[in-house]
Design a protein around this motif. Structure first.
Motif, PDB file in Angstrom:
ATOM      1  N   LYS A  96      58.542  51.771  34.528  1.00  0.00           N
ATOM      2  CA  LYS A  96      58.507  51.341  35.404  1.00  0.00           C
ATOM      3  C   LYS A  96      58.478  51.609  36.620  1.00  0.00           C
ATOM      4  O   LYS A  96      58.235  53.055  37.651  1.00  0.00           O
ATOM      5  N   ARG A  97      57.151  50.550  37.672  1.00  0.00           N
ATOM      6  CA  ARG A  97      56.862  51.361  39.298  1.00  0.00           C
ATOM      7  C   ARG A  97      56.588  49.613  39.459  1.00  0.00           C
ATOM      8  O   ARG A  97      56.771  48.663  39.645  1.00  0.00           O
ATOM      9  N   ASP A  98      56.172  50.783  41.560  1.00  0.00           N
ATOM     10  CA  ASP A  98      56.109  49.209  42.235  1.00  0.00           C
ATOM     11  C   ASP A  98      54.491  48.609  42.462  1.00  0.00           C
ATOM     12  O   ASP A  98      53.810  49.473  42.310  1.00  0.00           O
ATOM     13  N   VAL A  99      54.703  47.352  42.069  1.00  0.00           N
ATOM     14  CA  VAL A  99      53.782  46.813  41.659  1.00  0.00           C
ATOM     15  C   VAL A  99      53.273  46.230  42.757  1.00  0.00           C
ATOM     16  O   VAL A  99      53.998  44.983  43.095  1.00  0.00           O
ATOM     17  N   PRO A 100      52.047  46.338  43.799  1.00  0.00           N
ATOM     18  CA  PRO A 100      51.969  45.144  45.188  1.00  0.00           C
ATOM     19  C   PRO A 100      51.123  44.124  44.304  1.00  0.00           C
ATOM     20  O   PRO A 100      50.868  43.692  43.619  1.00  0.00           O
ATOM     21  N   LEU A 101      52.101  42.495  45.154  1.00  0.00           N
ATOM     22  CA  LEU A 101      51.662  41.169  44.825  1.00  0.00           C
ATOM     23  C   LEU A 101      50.624  41.356  45.536  1.00  0.00           C
ATOM     24  O   LEU A 101      50.810  40.021  46.718  1.00  0.00           O
ATOM     25  N   ILE A 102      48.987  40.835  45.169  1.00  0.00           N
ATOM     26  CA  ILE A 102      47.686  40.529  46.437  1.00  0.00           C
ATOM     27  C   ILE A 102      46.984  39.516  46.135  1.00  0.00           C
ATOM     28  O   ILE A 102      47.540  38.227  44.927  1.00  0.00           O
ATOM     29  N   ILE A 103      46.880  39.125  47.275  1.00  0.00           N
ATOM     30  CA  ILE A 103      46.724  37.315  47.471  1.00  0.00           C
ATOM     31  C   ILE A 103      45.206  37.296  47.671  1.00  0.00           C
ATOM     32  O   ILE A 103      45.006  37.965  48.847  1.00  0.00           O
ATOM     33  N   ASP A 104      44.229  37.300  46.736  1.00  0.00           N
ATOM     34  CA  ASP A 104      42.141  37.500  47.126  1.00  0.00           C
ATOM     35  C   ASP A 104      42.497  36.164  48.472  1.00  0.00           C
ATOM     36  O   ASP A 104      42.367  35.112  47.679  1.00  0.00           O
ATOM     37  N   ALA A 105      41.377  36.110  49.317  1.00  0.00           N
ATOM     38  CA  ALA A 105      40.924  35.142  49.856  1.00  0.00           C
ATOM     39  C   ALA A 105      39.577  35.551  50.983  1.00  0.00           C
ATOM     40  O   ALA A 105      39.157  36.209  50.521  1.00  0.00           O
ATOM     41  N   THR A 106      38.862  34.683  51.128  1.00  0.00           N
ATOM     42  CA  THR A 106      37.546  34.264  51.337  1.00  0.00           C
ATOM     43  C   THR A 106      37.548  34.596  53.388  1.00  0.00           C
ATOM     44  O   THR A 106      38.610  33.018  53.480  1.00  0.00           O
ATOM     45  N   GLY A 107      37.026  35.365  53.958  1.00  0.00           N
ATOM     46  CA  GLY A 107      37.165  34.548  55.905  1.00  0.00           C
ATOM     47  C   GLY A 107      35.924  34.606  56.250  1.00  0.00           C
ATOM     48  O   GLY A 107      35.307  35.062  55.897  1.00  0.00           O
ATOM     49  N   THR A 108      36.342  34.897  57.898  1.00  0.00           N
ATOM     50  CA  THR A 108      35.547  35.196  58.773  1.00  0.00           C
ATOM     51  C   THR A 108      35.827  36.495  59.662  1.00  0.00           C
ATOM     52  O   THR A 108      36.648  35.933  60.042  1.00  0.00           O
TER      53      THR A 108
END
Length: 429
Positions: A96-108
Motif C-alpha cells: 500500500k502506498r499513496d499514489v498521486p492522481l495526475i492529469i496530463d495537459a498541454t498549454g502555453t
C-alpha cells in the motif's frame, strides 16, 4: 416487463422446444436401429475386417478429430497433475502506498504581466534610455520626449502659482490689520488655489514627456528612434524604406518573466477532481516541461481555475505560476503540464504489464503459498505511465509481472532472479 426479460423468456422457451425435439429424434433413432444391435453378436473377424477396409478413411478422420480435440482441451483446461516443470516468472510484492492522481495537459507559457509602452501625447522622441532586451525596474526611465514647450509652460504656471500664494499671505496679514475685507482675502485664496491647480496640470503634462516602466521586466525590441514622431494613439507607426528601418506597434513592450505563468485546459470530466482538491485550501501542484527534450522540469502551483467551461471544447482553462529564475522561458512557448489533482491514499499499485486482458475482463496472476499461480479478477481504478492502481487483490500478494503468457491456473512457478521454485516461505517474504 422489460424488453430484456421478455427476450430471455422467449429464449428459454426456444431452448425447451429444441430439447423436446432432440429427445423425440433420439427416441425415433433408437427404435429404428435397436433391432440391428442384435446383429452385433453375429459379427466375426472377417466381417469386422471388411467393415474397416470399406470405411478406413472415415475411421481415420474420426480418430484425428478425437486426438486434436483432446489436445485442445488439455491446452485450454490443463490439469495441475499434468503440468510440467515450474514456469520462470518475475514477480513483485504488492504494498500500500499513496499514489498521486495526475492529469496530463498541454498549454502555453504566458506572462504574468505585459505592458505595451505607448505615448500619451504627440511629440518627438528626444532620447532613448532603454536598450533592446534590457532588464528594467518599475519607475526606470525608458524614453524622453521633447520637453521644451511643456517645461516652459510648467515653469510659467509654477511662477504664477507662487506669486498667487504670496499675494494670499499678504492679504491675510492685511485682513488682520483691517486694511482689506474678508471677501478680498477669499478672492486671493481662490486665485492661489487656481494657480496651483494649473501648475500641477502643467506638471502632469510635463511628466508625459518622460515615459517610465510601470513594471519590472525585460524590454523587447525598441520600435522608435531619436527624432521619431510619436502620436497619442493606440498604434505607433513609422515608415520602412531604403534609408530607414522601423516597425508598427508599441514603442517597446515590457514583459515580466519571473515568475511566469502557464495556461492550459482540463477536460470537463476531470473538473470535480480538481475542485474537490481545491476545497482543501492547498494549491494544486504542477510540473511543466518545455521543448522537445524536456530535460528540465519546472514545479509550480495553480493560481486559478476559470469560472466557466468552454462548451466548444468541453474544457475549463487553468492558470498556474512557475518560477523562471534563469529566464529561459518566454511567453508563447508550447508546454506540457502534469497537474497533480489528488492523491489516492493507501492504494495498491502494480505495473500495468502485470494485468492480463481476456474476454471475461482483467485479471492478474498471484503466487499462492504453495508456489502456484492463481488468477484473480481485478478492476483498474487509475493508470499512469506504466503503473496501475487496482482493486481485487490484497497487500502482501505476490503478483506475476513477466512470464504470465506461459501460465495457467495451478501452474508451478519459480522466480527468474533466483532460478529456484517458490516455496511457501519465499512467497511470504
Amino acid at each position: 416487463m422489460s424488453k430484456i426479460e421478455s427476450s430471455l423468456d422467449q429464449l428459454f422457451a426456444k431452448l425447451v422446444q429444441i430439447k423436446n425435439i432432440g429427445k423425440a429424434r433420439l427416441c425415433t433413432l433408437w427404435k429404428q436401429y435397436s433391432p440391428h444391435l442384435s446383429k452385433l453378436k453375429t459379427i466375426d473377424y472377417a466381417t469386422a475386417k471388411s467393415f474397416v477396409i470399406q470405411f478406413k478413411w472415415r475411421i481415420l478422420l474420426v480418430l484425428i478429430v478425437l486426438y486434436v480435440g483432446g489436445k485442445t482441451y488439455d491446452y485450454f483446461f490443463p490439469s495441475s497433475n499434468k503440468s510440467g516443470g515450474p514456469v520462470t516468472v518475475s514477480s513483485i510484492l504488492v504494498e500500500k502506498r499513496d499514489v498521486p492522481l495526475i492529469i496530463d495537459a498541454t498549454g502555453t507559457i504566458v506572462s504574468a504581466s505585459i505592458v505595451d509602452i505607448r505615448p500619451m501625447v504627440t511629440n518627438t522622441v528626444a532620447k532613448i534610455e532603454v536598450k533592446d532586451g534590457q532588464e528594467v525596474k518599475a519607475g526606470d526611465l525608458l524614453f524622453t520626449l521633447d520637453d521644451r514647450n511643456d517645461k516652459a509652460n510648467y515653469e510659467k504656471l509654477k511662477a504664477l502659482a507662487d506669486d498667487a500664494q504670496k499675494q494670499y499671505l499678504r492679504a491675510k496679514e492685511l485682513v488682520a490689520k483691517n486694511f482689506i475685507s474678508k471677501a478680498g482675502l477669499e478672492t486671493t485664496l481662490a486665485n492661489a488655489k487656481a494657480a496651483q491647480a494649473a501648475a500641477r496640470a502643467a506638471e502632469v503634462q510635463l511628466s508625459f514627456d518622460y515615459i517610465r516602466s510601470p513594471i519590472d521586466g525585460r524590454a523587447g525590441i525598441v520600435n522608435v528612434f531619436p527624432g521619431s514622431l510619436v502620436q497619442a494613439s493606440n498604434v505607433v507607426s513609422t515608415a520602412t524604406n531604403s534609408t530607414a528601418t522601423s516597425s508598427v506597434g508599441s514603442m517597446v513592450t515590457i514583459t515580466q518573466l519571473n515568475p511566469i505563468n502557464v495556461q492550459f485546459v482540463i477536460p470537463e470530466k476531470d473538473i470535480p477532481i480538481m475542485l474537490e482538491n481545491q476545497l482543501d485550501g492547498d494549491a494544486m501542484a504542477v510540473k511543466v516541461t518545455v521543448g522537445e527534450s524536456g530535460q528540465k522540469t519546472y514545479n509550480g502551483k495553480v493560481l486559478v481555475i476559470d469560472n466557466q467551461v468552454d462548451p466548444s471544447i468541453a474544457a475549463v482553462r487553468v492558470k498556474a505560476q512557475i518560477p523562471n529564475d534563469d529566464k529561459t522561458l518566454l511567453p508563447g512557448q508550447f508546454a506540457r503540464v502534469s497537474l497533480i489533482a489528488n492523491t489516492l491514499k493507501d492504494a495498491l499499485s502494480i505495473p500495468s504489464q502485470a494485468v492480463v486482458i481476456n474476454p471475461r475482463g482483467k485479471l492478474v496472476y498471484v503466487i499462492d503459498q504453495d508456489g502456484k499461480a492463481v488468477s484473480k479478477p481485478v478492476k483498474v481504478v487509475y493508470e499512469y505511465q506504466g503503473s496501475s492502481v487496482v482493486t481485487g487483490i490484497e497487500a502482501g500478494d505476490r503478483v506475476v509481472v513477466e512470464g504470465k503468457q506461459n501460465l495457467r491456473p495451478g501452474s508451478k512457478v519459480r522466480e527468474a532472479k533466483s532460478g529456484t521454485p517458490l516455496t511457501p516461505s519465499s512467497t511470504q517474504k
